[in-house]
Design an enzyme around this catalytic site. Structure first.
Site, PDB file in Angstrom:
ATOM      1  N   GLU A 114       0.860  -1.185   0.000  1.00 39.30           N
ATOM      2  CA  GLU A 114       0.000   0.000   0.000  1.00 39.30           C
ATOM      3  C   GLU A 114       0.894   1.231   0.000  1.00 39.30           C
ATOM      4  OE1 GLU A 114      -1.462  -2.495   2.077  1.00 39.30           O
ATOM      5  OE2 GLU A 114      -3.052  -2.721   0.582  1.00 39.30           O
ATOM      6  N   TYR A 126       8.164   2.234  -7.286  1.00 40.23           N
ATOM      7  CA  TYR A 126       7.490   0.935  -7.428  1.00 40.23           C
ATOM      8  C   TYR A 126       7.174   0.633  -8.895  1.00 40.23           C
ATOM      9  CZ  TYR A 126       6.855   1.326  -2.358  1.00 40.23           C
ATOM     10  OH  TYR A 126       7.072   1.460  -1.011  1.00 40.23           O
TER      11      TYR A 126
HETATM   12  C1  LIG Z   1      10.287   6.350  -1.464  1.00 44.77           C
HETATM   13  C2  LIG Z   1      11.738   6.318  -0.974  1.00 44.77           C
HETATM   14  C3  LIG Z   1      11.969   5.062  -0.154  1.00 44.77           C
HETATM   15  C4  LIG Z   1      12.654   6.285  -2.216  1.00 44.77           C
HETATM   16  O1  LIG Z   1      13.981   6.148  -1.755  1.00 44.77           O
HETATM   17  P1  LIG Z   1      15.216   6.843  -2.494  1.00 44.77           P
HETATM   18  O2  LIG Z   1      16.438   6.272  -1.893  1.00 44.77           O
HETATM   19  O3  LIG Z   1      15.066   8.321  -2.454  1.00 44.77           O
HETATM   20  O4  LIG Z   1      15.015   6.319  -3.994  1.00 44.77           O
HETATM   21  P2  LIG Z   1      16.144   6.099  -5.086  1.00 44.77           P
HETATM   22  O5  LIG Z   1      17.201   7.139  -4.996  1.00 44.77           O
HETATM   23  O6  LIG Z   1      16.584   4.677  -5.055  1.00 44.77           O
HETATM   24  O7  LIG Z   1      15.311   6.360  -6.424  1.00 44.77           O
HETATM   25  C5  LIG Z   1      14.665   5.299  -7.098  1.00 44.77           C
HETATM   26  C6  LIG Z   1      13.543   5.828  -7.962  1.00 44.77           C
HETATM   27  O8  LIG Z   1      12.489   6.336  -7.144  1.00 44.77           O
HETATM   28  C7  LIG Z   1      11.862   7.441  -7.801  1.00 44.77           C
HETATM   29  N1  LIG Z   1      12.028   8.633  -6.991  1.00 44.77           N
HETATM   30  C8  LIG Z   1      12.731   8.752  -5.845  1.00 44.77           C
HETATM   31  N2  LIG Z   1      12.607   9.994  -5.353  1.00 44.77           N
HETATM   32  C9  LIG Z   1      11.808  10.672  -6.199  1.00 44.77           C
HETATM   33  C10 LIG Z   1      11.310  11.992  -6.215  1.00 44.77           C
HETATM   34  N3  LIG Z   1      11.611  12.879  -5.259  1.00 44.77           N
HETATM   35  N4  LIG Z   1      10.488  12.337  -7.214  1.00 44.77           N
HETATM   36  C11 LIG Z   1      10.166  11.470  -8.203  1.00 44.77           C
HETATM   37  N5  LIG Z   1      10.631  10.189  -8.248  1.00 44.77           N
HETATM   38  C12 LIG Z   1      11.451   9.804  -7.249  1.00 44.77           C
HETATM   39  C13 LIG Z   1      12.557   7.566  -9.149  1.00 44.77           C
HETATM   40  O9  LIG Z   1      11.854   6.712 -10.062  1.00 44.77           O
HETATM   41  C14 LIG Z   1      13.925   6.998  -8.840  1.00 44.77           C
HETATM   42  O10 LIG Z   1      14.591   6.520  -9.970  1.00 44.77           O
HETATM   43  P3  LIG Z   1      15.597   7.512 -10.771  1.00 44.77           P
HETATM   44  O11 LIG Z   1      16.526   8.079  -9.734  1.00 44.77           O
HETATM   45  O12 LIG Z   1      16.253   6.605 -11.728  1.00 44.77           O
HETATM   46  O13 LIG Z   1      14.735   8.563 -11.381  1.00 44.77           O
HETATM   47  C15 LIG Z   1      12.090   7.599  -0.154  1.00 44.77           C
HETATM   48  O14 LIG Z   1      11.667   8.735  -0.883  1.00 44.77           O
HETATM   49  C16 LIG Z   1      11.462   7.640   1.227  1.00 44.77           C
HETATM   50  O15 LIG Z   1      12.009   7.093   2.180  1.00 44.77           O
HETATM   51  N6  LIG Z   1      10.291   8.300   1.354  1.00 44.77           N
HETATM   52  C17 LIG Z   1       9.626   8.455   2.641  1.00 44.77           C
HETATM   53  C18 LIG Z   1       9.094   7.141   3.143  1.00 44.77           C
HETATM   54  C19 LIG Z   1       8.112   6.532   2.164  1.00 44.77           C
HETATM   55  O16 LIG Z   1       7.283   7.209   1.591  1.00 44.77           O
HETATM   56  N7  LIG Z   1       8.212   5.195   1.992  1.00 44.77           N
HETATM   57  C20 LIG Z   1       7.335   4.451   1.094  1.00 44.77           C
HETATM   58  C21 LIG Z   1       6.075   4.122   1.806  1.00 44.77           C
HETATM   59  S1  LIG Z   1       4.957   3.173   0.796  1.00 44.77           S
END
Ligand SMILES: CC(C)(COP(=O)(O)OP(=O)(O)OC[C@H]1O[C@@H](n2cnc3c(N)ncnc32)[C@H](O)[C@@H]1OP(=O)(O)O)[C@@H](O)C(=O)NCCC(=O)NCCS
Length: 155
Positions: A114, A126
């Protein structure tokens, strides 16, 4: 030498299994990452570890946890429980590394999760790893009342 149990794939370099002693750090990260959406408590993480669910953490160069993720296997399905990256370490590839670890741990099971409908970074991550939207759960998150998409990834 430890032989990994089935469903417990080798960890990607830099990842470790979650230890009980790490739980307070995860509780703190949850408070930062999920304000207004009932961040997980220590009791919830204890329950996850006691249930044998697959939890991994990543540490920064100072040894502090900067990323974590968890998966529960339920029969032929695997549910992503949580995934989070510390704000100062976001957008460096850690979230994808954690998610790919969970995908390996799920083996051939269908994966479910979710996600808040307004969580664009997580949804983009995702989708890029093969998840598609199944449906919407109204007011799934509390107390914020935010809606969630249910997403799935098939083998
Ligand atoms: C979602 C989360 C885990 C992503 O982690 P991250 O380490 O920043 O992600 P990555 O650097 O590995 O990026 C992977 C992909 O995610 C997407 N992404 C990550 N941050 C993004 C942003 N700010 N805007 C748009 N896409 C984004 C992109 O598709 C990215 O791929 P790309 O870099 O090739 O464009 C992080 O933003 C987070 O911890 N968010 C808060 C907690 C949360 O919402 N968890 C998920 C609950 S369901």
């Amino acid at each position: 030498m430890t032989i990994p149990a089935p469903d417990e794939p080798a960890l990607a370099p830099g990842l470790e299994k979650l230890d009980w002693a790490d739980i307070p750090a995860l509780v703190e990260l949850e408070r930062i990452l999920f304000p207004g959406d009932s961040p997980w408590t220590a009791e919830m993480f204890w329950g996850e570890l006691a249930a044998g669910n697959h939890y991994v953490v990543h540490r920064d160069s100072a040894g502090e946890i900067d990323g974590y993720a968890g998966l529960a296997v339920i029969g032929i399905e695997a549910e992503i429980r949580t995934i989070g990256v510390r704000p100062d370490r976001q957008r460096t590839g850690l979230g994808r590394m954690l998610l790919q670890q969970l995908i390996r741990a799920a083996g051939r099971r269908r994966m479910l999760l979710e996600v808040r409908t307004d969580n664009e970074p997580a949804i983009a991550l995702y989708v890029s790893e093969g998840f598609t939207r199944l449906g919407i759960r109204r007011r799934y998150y509390q107390p914020s009342g935010a809606d969630a998409y249910t997403m799935a990834r098939l083998r």
